[in-house]
Design a protein around this motif. Sequence first.
Motif, PDB file in Angstrom:
ATOM      1  N   TYR A  91       0.859  -1.179   0.000  1.00 45.64           N
ATOM      2  CA  TYR A  91       0.000   0.000   0.000  1.00 45.64           C
ATOM      3  C   TYR A  91       0.894   1.227   0.000  1.00 45.64           C
ATOM      4  O   TYR A  91       2.040   1.179   0.445  1.00 45.64           O
ATOM      5  CB  TYR A  91      -0.895   0.026   1.253  1.00 45.64           C
ATOM      6  CG  TYR A  91      -1.741  -1.205   1.386  1.00 45.64           C
ATOM      7  CD1 TYR A  91      -2.941  -1.312   0.693  1.00 45.64           C
ATOM      8  CD2 TYR A  91      -1.337  -2.279   2.162  1.00 45.64           C
ATOM      9  CE1 TYR A  91      -3.724  -2.450   0.792  1.00 45.64           C
ATOM     10  CE2 TYR A  91      -2.110  -3.426   2.262  1.00 45.64           C
ATOM     11  CZ  TYR A  91      -3.301  -3.501   1.577  1.00 45.64           C
ATOM     12  OH  TYR A  91      -4.065  -4.631   1.663  1.00 45.64           O
ATOM     13  N   PHE A  92       0.357   2.325  -0.464  1.00 46.65           N
ATOM     14  CA  PHE A  92       1.078   3.588  -0.442  1.00 46.65           C
ATOM     15  C   PHE A  92       0.416   4.482   0.603  1.00 46.65           C
ATOM     16  O   PHE A  92      -0.800   4.593   0.660  1.00 46.65           O
ATOM     17  CB  PHE A  92       1.032   4.249  -1.819  1.00 46.65           C
ATOM     18  CG  PHE A  92       1.724   3.421  -2.870  1.00 46.65           C
ATOM     19  CD1 PHE A  92       3.099   3.478  -3.019  1.00 46.65           C
ATOM     20  CD2 PHE A  92       0.991   2.573  -3.683  1.00 46.65           C
ATOM     21  CE1 PHE A  92       3.738   2.698  -3.978  1.00 46.65           C
ATOM     22  CE2 PHE A  92       1.625   1.798  -4.645  1.00 46.65           C
ATOM     23  CZ  PHE A  92       2.999   1.859  -4.794  1.00 46.65           C
ATOM     24  N   TYR A 105       0.682  -7.850   4.894  1.00 43.76           N
ATOM     25  CA  TYR A 105       0.901  -9.238   5.314  1.00 43.76           C
ATOM     26  C   TYR A 105       1.069 -10.124   4.086  1.00 43.76           C
ATOM     27  O   TYR A 105       1.968 -10.965   4.027  1.00 43.76           O
ATOM     28  CB  TYR A 105      -0.278  -9.717   6.168  1.00 43.76           C
ATOM     29  CG  TYR A 105      -0.249 -11.206   6.438  1.00 43.76           C
ATOM     30  CD1 TYR A 105       0.603 -11.734   7.406  1.00 43.76           C
ATOM     31  CD2 TYR A 105      -1.040 -12.086   5.708  1.00 43.76           C
ATOM     32  CE1 TYR A 105       0.652 -13.102   7.642  1.00 43.76           C
ATOM     33  CE2 TYR A 105      -0.993 -13.449   5.939  1.00 43.76           C
ATOM     34  CZ  TYR A 105      -0.154 -13.951   6.900  1.00 43.76           C
ATOM     35  OH  TYR A 105      -0.098 -15.304   7.125  1.00 43.76           O
ATOM     36  N   MET A 106       0.218  -9.910   3.067  1.00 45.67           N
ATOM     37  CA  MET A 106       0.297 -10.718   1.847  1.00 45.67           C
ATOM     38  C   MET A 106       1.635 -10.498   1.142  1.00 45.67           C
ATOM     39  O   MET A 106       2.203 -11.425   0.563  1.00 45.67           O
ATOM     40  CB  MET A 106      -0.857 -10.383   0.895  1.00 45.67           C
ATOM     41  CG  MET A 106      -2.224 -10.717   1.463  1.00 45.67           C
ATOM     42  SD  MET A 106      -2.394 -12.447   1.959  1.00 45.67           S
ATOM     43  CE  MET A 106      -2.351 -13.225   0.368  1.00 45.67           C
ATOM     44  N   GLY A 107       2.152  -9.290   1.189  1.00 44.62           N
ATOM     45  CA  GLY A 107       3.454  -8.998   0.600  1.00 44.62           C
ATOM     46  C   GLY A 107       4.571  -9.689   1.349  1.00 44.62           C
ATOM     47  O   GLY A 107       5.501 -10.236   0.743  1.00 44.62           O
ATOM     48  N   THR A 108       4.477  -9.691   2.675  1.00 45.65           N
ATOM     49  CA  THR A 108       5.494 -10.364   3.481  1.00 45.65           C
ATOM     50  C   THR A 108       5.479 -11.863   3.219  1.00 45.65           C
ATOM     51  O   THR A 108       6.528 -12.496   3.110  1.00 45.65           O
ATOM     52  CB  THR A 108       5.279 -10.068   4.982  1.00 45.65           C
ATOM     53  OG1 THR A 108       5.397  -8.653   5.176  1.00 45.65           O
ATOM     54  CG2 THR A 108       6.286 -10.788   5.854  1.00 45.65           C
ATOM     55  N   VAL A 121       3.981 -20.438   4.163  1.00 39.26           N
ATOM     56  CA  VAL A 121       3.841 -19.618   5.362  1.00 39.26           C
ATOM     57  C   VAL A 121       2.406 -19.776   5.825  1.00 39.26           C
ATOM     58  O   VAL A 121       1.473 -19.584   5.047  1.00 39.26           O
ATOM     59  CB  VAL A 121       4.128 -18.131   5.059  1.00 39.26           C
ATOM     60  CG1 VAL A 121       3.911 -17.282   6.302  1.00 39.26           C
ATOM     61  CG2 VAL A 121       5.528 -17.952   4.501  1.00 39.26           C
ATOM     62  N   LYS A 122       2.229 -20.155   7.066  1.00 38.65           N
ATOM     63  CA  LYS A 122       0.884 -20.346   7.605  1.00 38.65           C
ATOM     64  C   LYS A 122       0.776 -19.661   8.958  1.00 38.65           C
ATOM     65  O   LYS A 122       1.723 -19.642   9.726  1.00 38.65           O
ATOM     66  CB  LYS A 122       0.567 -21.831   7.758  1.00 38.65           C
ATOM     67  CG  LYS A 122       0.557 -22.562   6.433  1.00 38.65           C
ATOM     68  CD  LYS A 122       0.190 -24.001   6.589  1.00 38.65           C
ATOM     69  CE  LYS A 122       0.282 -24.635   5.218  1.00 38.65           C
ATOM     70  NZ  LYS A 122      -0.364 -25.884   5.116  1.00 38.65           N
ATOM     71  N   ALA A 123      -0.392 -19.120   9.213  1.00 39.85           N
ATOM     72  CA  ALA A 123      -0.653 -18.488  10.506  1.00 39.85           C
ATOM     73  C   ALA A 123      -1.997 -18.986  11.026  1.00 39.85           C
ATOM     74  O   ALA A 123      -2.935 -19.172  10.252  1.00 39.85           O
ATOM     75  CB  ALA A 123      -0.680 -16.971  10.355  1.00 39.85           C
TER      76      ALA A 123
END
Length: 163
Positions: A91-92, A105-108, A121-123
């Motif tokens: 996001y900007f 989070y999706m970018g990470t 990756v799972k949370a």
Amino acid sequence: MSNENTALTLAKEEALNQVTSKINELRKNNDIAFPKNYSVANALNSAWLHLQEVKDRSGKLALDVCTKNSIIGSLYDMCLQGLSPAKKQCYFVAYGNQLQLMRSYMGTVAVTKRLKGVKDVKAYCIYEGDEFEQTYDLNTATLKISKFNPKFENIDITKIKGA
């Protein structure tokens, strides 16, 4: 075409040309590598569409109040990380007259999955009533989950203990 639209079009072309030029220079010298299936052009065009709606705290458009260099820097940062706003990976955000890229989070998750050896990756949320135990490993300075037994009936967003 109004003067406002003309100015916006020229600003877009200048910003995108500067970012694209720098990226092409790095590619030519093999100083940069992008993730497989990452399209710099698509990400930049998507970012520009998103930027037209980003506002600062006072409701002013980021493209009107943020410096040209901070806009270009944010777009460049997005490309270097291989992120796409269309995929909600970043996001900007306008901070005063500075535009900053914020990784979501999706970018990470996307960046982490590109690392060698990472399969997924799972949370998971831990709710009140779930059985959960952890230990701290002094040698690696990491927390290790020693027991996690979630129960479906405990799912209640008001009773999240952790993740």
